[in-house]
Scaffold this motif. Sequence first.
Motif, PDB file in Angstrom:
ATOM      1  N   VAL A   9     -48.790  38.237  29.164  1.00  0.00           N
ATOM      2  CA  VAL A   9     -47.777  37.215  29.442  1.00  0.00           C
ATOM      3  C   VAL A   9     -47.858  36.101  28.398  1.00  0.00           C
ATOM      4  CG1 VAL A   9     -47.115  35.414  31.093  1.00  0.00           C
ATOM      5  CG2 VAL A   9     -47.596  37.724  31.893  1.00  0.00           C
ATOM      6  N   TYR A  10     -49.067  35.654  28.079  1.00  0.00           N
ATOM      7  CA  TYR A  10     -49.225  34.620  27.053  1.00  0.00           C
ATOM      8  C   TYR A  10     -48.709  35.110  25.705  1.00  0.00           C
ATOM      9  CZ  TYR A  10     -52.345  32.102  30.258  1.00  0.00           C
ATOM     10  OH  TYR A  10     -52.878  31.434  31.314  1.00  0.00           O
ATOM     11  N   ALA A  11     -49.045  36.354  25.347  1.00  0.00           N
ATOM     12  CA  ALA A  11     -48.621  36.899  24.063  1.00  0.00           C
ATOM     13  C   ALA A  11     -47.096  37.037  24.006  1.00  0.00           C
ATOM     14  CB  ALA A  11     -49.283  38.247  23.810  1.00  0.00           C
ATOM     15  N   ALA A  12     -46.494  37.499  25.078  1.00  0.00           N
ATOM     16  CA  ALA A  12     -45.036  37.655  25.102  1.00  0.00           C
ATOM     17  C   ALA A  12     -44.344  36.300  24.978  1.00  0.00           C
ATOM     18  CB  ALA A  12     -44.595  38.366  26.376  1.00  0.00           C
ATOM     19  N   GLY A  13     -44.847  35.314  25.673  1.00  0.00           N
ATOM     20  CA  GLY A  13     -44.265  33.972  25.578  1.00  0.00           C
ATOM     21  C   GLY A  13     -44.404  33.384  24.188  1.00  0.00           C
ATOM     22  N   ALA A  14     -45.585  33.507  23.606  1.00  0.00           N
ATOM     23  CA  ALA A  14     -45.800  32.983  22.254  1.00  0.00           C
ATOM     24  C   ALA A  14     -44.945  33.732  21.238  1.00  0.00           C
ATOM     25  CB  ALA A  14     -47.278  33.080  21.888  1.00  0.00           C
ATOM     26  N   PHE A  15     -44.821  35.049  21.394  1.00  0.00           N
ATOM     27  CA  PHE A  15     -44.010  35.832  20.464  1.00  0.00           C
ATOM     28  C   PHE A  15     -42.541  35.447  20.566  1.00  0.00           C
ATOM     29  CE2 PHE A  15     -41.845  39.891  19.271  1.00  0.00           C
ATOM     30  CZ  PHE A  15     -42.199  39.861  17.937  1.00  0.00           C
ATOM     31  N   ALA A  16     -42.059  35.224  21.773  1.00  0.00           N
ATOM     32  CA  ALA A  16     -40.666  34.811  21.948  1.00  0.00           C
ATOM     33  C   ALA A  16     -40.410  33.460  21.279  1.00  0.00           C
ATOM     34  CB  ALA A  16     -40.311  34.748  23.431  1.00  0.00           C
ATOM     35  N   ILE A  17     -41.341  32.532  21.435  1.00  0.00           N
ATOM     36  CA  ILE A  17     -41.188  31.218  20.800  1.00  0.00           C
ATOM     37  C   ILE A  17     -41.207  31.350  19.285  1.00  0.00           C
ATOM     38  CG2 ILE A  17     -42.354  29.002  20.447  1.00  0.00           C
ATOM     39  CD1 ILE A  17     -43.173  29.150  23.424  1.00  0.00           C
ATOM     40  N   MET A  18     -42.106  32.190  18.775  1.00  0.00           N
ATOM     41  CA  MET A  18     -42.172  32.372  17.319  1.00  0.00           C
ATOM     42  C   MET A  18     -40.921  33.063  16.774  1.00  0.00           C
ATOM     43  SD  MET A  18     -46.067  33.276  16.485  1.00  0.00           S
ATOM     44  CE  MET A  18     -47.401  32.220  16.973  1.00  0.00           C
ATOM     45  N   LEU A  19     -40.394  34.037  17.506  1.00  0.00           N
ATOM     46  CA  LEU A  19     -39.145  34.682  17.063  1.00  0.00           C
ATOM     47  C   LEU A  19     -38.003  33.675  17.030  1.00  0.00           C
ATOM     48  CD1 LEU A  19     -38.992  38.216  18.710  1.00  0.00           C
ATOM     49  CD2 LEU A  19     -39.263  37.623  16.309  1.00  0.00           C
ATOM     50  N   LEU A  20     -37.952  32.828  18.034  1.00  0.00           N
ATOM     51  CA  LEU A  20     -36.921  31.794  18.066  1.00  0.00           C
ATOM     52  C   LEU A  20     -37.067  30.870  16.859  1.00  0.00           C
ATOM     53  CD1 LEU A  20     -34.594  30.468  19.644  1.00  0.00           C
ATOM     54  CD2 LEU A  20     -36.331  29.055  20.762  1.00  0.00           C
ATOM     55  N   MET A  21     -38.300  30.511  16.532  1.00  0.00           N
ATOM     56  CA  MET A  21     -38.527  29.657  15.365  1.00  0.00           C
ATOM     57  C   MET A  21     -38.115  30.354  14.074  1.00  0.00           C
ATOM     58  SD  MET A  21     -42.164  27.901  16.410  1.00  0.00           S
ATOM     59  CE  MET A  21     -42.530  27.472  14.738  1.00  0.00           C
ATOM     60  N   ILE A  22     -38.395  31.641  13.960  1.00  0.00           N
ATOM     61  CA  ILE A  22     -38.025  32.393  12.759  1.00  0.00           C
ATOM     62  C   ILE A  22     -36.508  32.458  12.620  1.00  0.00           C
ATOM     63  CG2 ILE A  22     -38.025  34.701  11.746  1.00  0.00           C
ATOM     64  CD1 ILE A  22     -40.899  34.999  12.862  1.00  0.00           C
ATOM     65  N   VAL A  23     -35.819  32.751  13.711  1.00  0.00           N
ATOM     66  CA  VAL A  23     -34.352  32.842  13.674  1.00  0.00           C
ATOM     67  C   VAL A  23     -33.747  31.479  13.368  1.00  0.00           C
ATOM     68  CG1 VAL A  23     -32.310  33.265  15.096  1.00  0.00           C
ATOM     69  CG2 VAL A  23     -34.230  34.857  15.157  1.00  0.00           C
ATOM     70  N   LEU A  24     -34.282  30.421  13.977  1.00  0.00           N
ATOM     71  CA  LEU A  24     -33.756  29.081  13.704  1.00  0.00           C
ATOM     72  C   LEU A  24     -34.012  28.665  12.251  1.00  0.00           C
ATOM     73  CD1 LEU A  24     -34.653  27.135  16.962  1.00  0.00           C
ATOM     74  CD2 LEU A  24     -32.394  27.883  16.174  1.00  0.00           C
ATOM     75  N   MET A  25     -35.153  29.054  11.710  1.00  0.00           N
ATOM     76  CA  MET A  25     -35.446  28.738  10.318  1.00  0.00           C
ATOM     77  C   MET A  25     -34.487  29.482   9.393  1.00  0.00           C
ATOM     78  SD  MET A  25     -39.073  28.808   8.262  1.00  0.00           S
ATOM     79  CE  MET A  25     -39.454  30.432   8.836  1.00  0.00           C
ATOM     80  N   ALA A  26     -34.209  30.745   9.687  1.00  0.00           N
ATOM     81  CA  ALA A  26     -33.265  31.503   8.873  1.00  0.00           C
ATOM     82  C   ALA A  26     -31.872  30.895   8.970  1.00  0.00           C
ATOM     83  CB  ALA A  26     -33.250  32.962   9.316  1.00  0.00           C
ATOM     84  N   TRP A  27     -31.475  30.511  10.161  1.00  0.00           N
ATOM     85  CA  TRP A  27     -30.157  29.902  10.361  1.00  0.00           C
ATOM     86  C   TRP A  27     -30.056  28.573   9.622  1.00  0.00           C
ATOM     87  CZ3 TRP A  27     -29.014  25.421  13.338  1.00  0.00           C
ATOM     88  CH2 TRP A  27     -27.651  25.176  13.481  1.00  0.00           C
ATOM     89  N   GLN A  28     -31.137  27.778   9.682  1.00  0.00           N
ATOM     90  CA  GLN A  28     -31.139  26.473   9.015  1.00  0.00           C
ATOM     91  C   GLN A  28     -31.003  26.631   7.496  1.00  0.00           C
ATOM     92  OE1 GLN A  28     -34.832  24.405   9.260  1.00  0.00           O
ATOM     93  NE2 GLN A  28     -33.984  22.463   8.597  1.00  0.00           N
ATOM     94  N   GLN A  29     -31.642  27.641   6.939  1.00  0.00           N
ATOM     95  CA  GLN A  29     -31.592  27.862   5.503  1.00  0.00           C
ATOM     96  C   GLN A  29     -30.338  28.615   5.063  1.00  0.00           C
ATOM     97  OE1 GLN A  29     -33.811  26.548   3.377  1.00  0.00           O
ATOM     98  NE2 GLN A  29     -34.786  25.617   5.152  1.00  0.00           N
ATOM     99  N   GLY A  30     -29.583  29.127   6.018  1.00  0.00           N
ATOM    100  CA  GLY A  30     -28.362  29.861   5.699  1.00  0.00           C
ATOM    101  C   GLY A  30     -28.639  31.246   5.135  1.00  0.00           C
ATOM    102  N   VAL A  31     -29.742  31.862   5.587  1.00  0.00           N
ATOM    103  CA  VAL A  31     -30.156  33.167   5.082  1.00  0.00           C
ATOM    104  C   VAL A  31     -29.856  34.220   6.141  1.00  0.00           C
ATOM    105  CG1 VAL A  31     -32.117  34.531   4.277  1.00  0.00           C
ATOM    106  CG2 VAL A  31     -31.980  32.108   3.718  1.00  0.00           C
ATOM    107  N   ASP A  32     -29.378  35.366   5.688  1.00  0.00           N
ATOM    108  CA  ASP A  32     -29.174  36.491   6.592  1.00  0.00           C
ATOM    109  C   ASP A  32     -30.460  37.320   6.616  1.00  0.00           C
ATOM    110  OD1 ASP A  32     -28.261  38.558   8.148  1.00  0.00           O
ATOM    111  OD2 ASP A  32     -27.103  39.500   6.530  1.00  0.00           O
ATOM    112  N   PRO A  33     -31.203  37.308   7.734  1.00  0.00           N
ATOM    113  CA  PRO A  33     -32.469  38.041   7.764  1.00  0.00           C
ATOM    114  C   PRO A  33     -32.297  39.556   7.698  1.00  0.00           C
ATOM    115  CG  PRO A  33     -32.143  36.799   9.805  1.00  0.00           C
ATOM    116  CD  PRO A  33     -30.967  36.562   8.934  1.00  0.00           C
ATOM    117  N   PHE A  34     -31.084  40.057   7.878  1.00  0.00           N
ATOM    118  CA  PHE A  34     -30.857  41.495   7.855  1.00  0.00           C
ATOM    119  C   PHE A  34     -30.286  41.975   6.525  1.00  0.00           C
ATOM    120  CE2 PHE A  34     -30.501  40.154  12.313  1.00  0.00           C
ATOM    121  CZ  PHE A  34     -31.601  40.822  12.806  1.00  0.00           C
TER     122      PHE A  34
END
Length: 108
Positions: A9-34
């Motif tokens: 549960v801790y790992a899933a929660g931390a991973f979800a937060i980190m994924l959100l941070m990665i997506v927000l960072m990509a969005w902020q920089q205007g980069v398409d991660p795909f």
Amino acid sequence: MSRKTRTFVYAAGAFAIMLLMIVLMAWQQGVDPFHPRTRMYWLAAVVTALYLSLRGAVFVERLQFRRSKRQERVDTPSRLSKNIDDRMAARKARVEAARARQNSDEQA
């Protein structure tokens, strides 16, 4: 809840937060991660986030487990305690255990 479940549960929660941070960072920089040119970099970031979330969850769960075990052991006196009464009680317990071992050895 078991230790493995709590760690998951801790790992899933931390991973979800980190994924959100990665997506927000990509969005902020205007980069398409795909995009094919940057896909591997973002995949490396996701794999790193997975590793960090697992290691962090294991670390936090171990701390909580040790803390709970320490609280269970508070009732037993320790020879390393700063309280003289605890040290004397621990000494008496050790002496009694040694006498019991000695008596059982003599009877055998």
